[in-house]
Scaffold this motif. Structure first.
Motif: not given
Length: 98
Positions: A66, A71, A75-76, A78-79, A81, A91
């Motif tokens: 990231h 990022s 962005v993290l 919305r990721s 996993h 997140p």
């Protein structure tokens, strides 16, 4: 970068911390000792992170990717996993910045 390092550089930064006891996979594994910490600049740029606990070294790669991509913490946030993994706590960590 730690929060202290960012502040020494006069960056407007803040940090959030998520105890591993709040990450489902850590609980499932009985590995709840430790935490995730994220340091971000006021623009949202990820400046650094600290991971303490079980398999912490595996999570560093996610944050490094990231950071290399530029990022923001959003962005993290919305990721997505894979469940169940320790990385699915990232997140949740980012959401603490809201």
């Amino acid at each position: 970068m730690t929060l202290e390092q960012a502040q020494e550089k006069d960056l407007q930064a803040k940090a959030v911390t998520l105890p591993l006891s709040q990450v489902a996979r850590a609980t499932e594994l009985g590995q709840e000792r430790g935490f995730f910490r994220l340091v971000v600049e006021e623009t949202g740029q990820i400046l650094g992170a600290t991971f303490v606990g079980y398999e912490a070294g595996e999570l560093v790669q996610v944050i490094l990717a990231h950071m290399e991509a530029g990022s923001s913490w959003r962005v993290l946030e919305r990721s997505v996993h894979i469940h169940p993994t320790l990385a699915e706590g990232l997140p949740s960590l980012a959401r603490l910045l809201q």
